[in-house]
Design a protein around this motif. Structure first.
Motif, short mmCIF file in Angstrom:
data_model
loop_
_atom_site.label_atom_id
_atom_site.label_comp_id
_atom_site.label_asym_id
_atom_site.label_seq_id
_atom_site.Cartn_x
_atom_site.Cartn_y
_atom_site.Cartn_z
N ASN A 193 0.80 -1.23 0.00
CA ASN A 193 0.00 0.00 0.00
C ASN A 193 0.83 1.28 0.00
OD1 ASN A 193 -2.44 -1.33 -0.05
ND2 ASN A 193 -2.75 -1.25 2.16
N PHE A 194 2.11 1.15 0.34
CA PHE A 194 2.95 2.33 0.46
C PHE A 194 4.24 2.16 -0.35
CE2 PHE A 194 0.47 2.05 4.39
CZ PHE A 194 -0.16 3.28 4.38
N THR A 195 4.68 3.25 -0.94
CA THR A 195 5.94 3.24 -1.67
C THR A 195 7.12 3.30 -0.70
OG1 THR A 195 6.09 5.64 -1.84
CG2 THR A 195 4.82 4.50 -3.55
N GLU A 196 8.29 3.08 -1.24
CA GLU A 196 9.50 3.18 -0.42
C GLU A 196 9.62 4.56 0.21
OE1 GLU A 196 14.32 3.20 -1.15
OE2 GLU A 196 13.10 1.76 -2.27
N GLU A 197 9.35 5.60 -0.56
CA GLU A 197 9.47 6.96 -0.03
C GLU A 197 8.43 7.23 1.05
OE1 GLU A 197 11.99 8.97 -0.56
OE2 GLU A 197 12.78 7.30 -1.75
N GLU A 198 7.23 6.69 0.88
CA GLU A 198 6.20 6.87 1.90
C GLU A 198 6.56 6.16 3.19
OE1 GLU A 198 2.12 7.54 -0.68
OE2 GLU A 198 2.88 5.49 -0.42
N LEU A 199 7.14 4.98 3.08
CA LEU A 199 7.57 4.26 4.28
C LEU A 199 8.69 5.01 5.00
CD1 LEU A 199 7.54 0.60 2.89
CD2 LEU A 199 5.96 1.58 4.56
N LYS A 200 9.60 5.56 4.22
CA LYS A 200 10.66 6.36 4.84
C LYS A 200 10.08 7.56 5.57
CE LYS A 200 14.38 5.31 1.52
NZ LYS A 200 15.23 5.87 0.43
N SER A 201 9.10 8.20 4.95
CA SER A 201 8.48 9.37 5.56
C SER A 201 7.79 9.03 6.88
CB SER A 201 7.46 9.97 4.58
OG SER A 201 6.76 11.04 5.16
N SER A 202 7.19 7.84 6.95
CA SER A 202 6.46 7.44 8.15
C SER A 202 7.38 6.98 9.28
CB SER A 202 5.48 6.31 7.81
OG SER A 202 4.48 6.77 6.94
N PHE A 203 8.49 6.33 8.92
CA PHE A 203 9.31 5.70 9.95
C PHE A 203 10.57 6.49 10.31
CE2 PHE A 203 6.61 2.21 8.68
CZ PHE A 203 6.34 1.60 9.91
N PRO A 217 10.44 -6.95 -8.57
CA PRO A 217 10.18 -6.71 -10.00
C PRO A 217 9.43 -5.39 -10.20
CG PRO A 217 9.68 -8.98 -9.43
CD PRO A 217 9.97 -8.27 -8.14
N THR A 218 9.79 -4.67 -11.26
CA THR A 218 9.17 -3.37 -11.52
C THR A 218 8.29 -3.43 -12.76
OG1 THR A 218 11.07 -2.64 -12.85
CG2 THR A 218 11.11 -2.13 -10.49
N PHE A 219 7.40 -2.45 -12.87
CA PHE A 219 6.56 -2.32 -14.05
C PHE A 219 6.57 -0.86 -14.46
CE2 PHE A 219 3.90 -1.42 -10.42
CZ PHE A 219 3.14 -0.34 -10.82
N SER A 220 6.23 -0.60 -15.70
CA SER A 220 6.18 0.78 -16.20
C SER A 220 4.78 1.08 -16.71
CB SER A 220 7.19 0.97 -17.34
OG SER A 220 8.51 0.78 -16.87
N PHE A 221 4.33 2.29 -16.41
CA PHE A 221 3.02 2.73 -16.88
C PHE A 221 3.02 4.25 -16.96
CE2 PHE A 221 -1.39 4.11 -16.16
CZ PHE A 221 -2.03 3.40 -17.17
N ARG A 259 6.17 6.15 -16.06
CA ARG A 259 6.72 6.00 -14.71
C ARG A 259 6.89 4.51 -14.39
NH1 ARG A 259 3.53 9.67 -10.47
NH2 ARG A 259 5.42 9.16 -9.30
N SER A 260 7.84 4.20 -13.53
CA SER A 260 8.07 2.81 -13.15
C SER A 260 7.87 2.65 -11.65
CB SER A 260 9.48 2.35 -13.53
OG SER A 260 10.45 3.12 -12.85
N GLY A 261 7.50 1.44 -11.25
CA GLY A 261 7.30 1.18 -9.83
C GLY A 261 7.22 -0.31 -9.56
N SER A 262 7.03 -0.66 -8.29
CA SER A 262 6.92 -2.06 -7.88
C SER A 262 5.55 -2.31 -7.25
CB SER A 262 8.01 -2.41 -6.86
OG SER A 262 9.30 -2.22 -7.40
N ILE A 263 5.09 -3.54 -7.37
CA ILE A 263 3.83 -3.90 -6.75
C ILE A 263 3.96 -3.87 -5.24
CG2 ILE A 263 2.11 -5.74 -6.48
CD1 ILE A 263 2.72 -6.58 -9.34
N VAL A 264 5.13 -4.27 -4.74
CA VAL A 264 5.39 -4.20 -3.30
C VAL A 264 6.70 -3.46 -3.05
CG1 VAL A 264 4.12 -6.32 -2.75
CG2 VAL A 264 6.57 -6.45 -3.28
N SER A 265 6.83 -2.93 -1.85
CA SER A 265 8.06 -2.26 -1.43
C SER A 265 8.56 -2.91 -0.15
CB SER A 265 7.79 -0.77 -1.15
OG SER A 265 7.29 -0.11 -2.28
N SER A 266 9.86 -3.15 -0.08
CA SER A 266 10.49 -3.68 1.14
C SER A 266 11.63 -2.77 1.54
CB SER A 266 11.04 -5.10 0.91
OG SER A 266 10.00 -6.01 0.66
N VAL A 267 11.51 -2.22 2.75
CA VAL A 267 12.51 -1.27 3.22
C VAL A 267 12.94 -1.65 4.63
CG1 VAL A 267 13.04 1.18 3.54
CG2 VAL A 267 11.27 0.51 1.93
#
Length: 233
Positions: free
Chosen positions: A186-196, A212-216, A219-227
């Motif tokens: 539900n949250f991107t890497e940057e959002e997790l950094k902002s929260s924690f 794995p990333t996707f492009s749309f 822009r590119s991104g991941s379905i899940v983020s692990s930080v």
């Protein structure tokens, strides 16, 4: 800036009690261990990260917040982590019953699973740890989807999400130098950094897991983020 999620049934204890009641019945009747949240690949990647940054030979005390059917902790035990130093907590009683029953079929009965509402209670101490009665006794805390679910809970009268209390609760459980690894959909890497990474927690960015990333739309991104984050010494 962190995404404001609207409350959902996925953020209610009633939903997860129903899910794990059904999964417990399925396991008892046909041996089905239940759904693996984010899939087996996410578990493999988290275990690989643990082996690299918190090796089993260091005998770390490991806590999983929202352990569900115990799949991640069973994978850590198979990778060589001491079962006596692994504990999973979940606020659903049937989740704990399910993971405990599965442990008997996995030769993993020394892993401890207990009912605990992370936002309200401290986990039970590990009998194998001399200083575990102190809340900040964990070398590694893991979360695979639990923060996501908490963020979908009902907001209070001031419009605050229950997830706002999570970083402080997490930080008080980590040892100085301890690590927290979270996987979120539900949250991107940057959002997790902002929260924690805040003045209150004092947590520092440590590392990330590449998914794995996707492009749309350019822009590119991941379905899940692990930080991963570290509590300073």
């Amino acid at each position: 800036m962190t995404t404001e999620l609207q409350p959902s049934k996925l953020g209610t204890k009633e939903h997860w009690d129903k899910v794990y009641s059904e999964e417990l019945t399925n396991f008892e009747e046909i041996g089905d261990e239940g759904e693996i949240w984010f899939g087996e690949e996410s578990i493999e990647k988290m275990v690989d990260w643990c082996l690299m940054h918190v090796p089993s030979l260091s005998n770390p005390a490991v806590l999983e917040v929202g352990s569900g059917n115990g799949a991640l902790l069973f994978a850590l035990a198979e990778a060589g982590y001491s079962q006596k130093l692994l504990i999973g907590i979940d606020y659903s009683d049937d989740a704990v019953k399910l993971s405990t029953k599965i442990s008997a079929t996995r030769n993993a009965t020394e892993i401890m699973f207990s009912v605990c509402d992370f936002l309200q209670e401290d986990p039970s101490p590990l009998s194998s740890l001399e200083h575990s009665k102190v809340p900040s006794c964990w070398d590694l805390v893991l979360d695979k989807g639990t923060y996501d679910a908490i963020a979908l809970g009902s907001k209070d009268r001031s419009g605050r999400s229950p997830a706002g209390a999570y970083p402080h609760r997490l930080c008080r459980l980590l040892k100085p130098g301890g690590l927290f690894l979270i996987t979120s959909c539900n949250f991107t890497e940057e959002e997790l950094k902002s929260s924690f990474i805040t003045e209150e927690t004092g947590l520092q960015y440590h590392s990330r897991i590449q998914h794995p990333t996707f492009s749309f739309g350019g822009r590119s991104g991941s379905i899940v983020s692990s930080v991963a984050f570290k509590k300073p010494l």
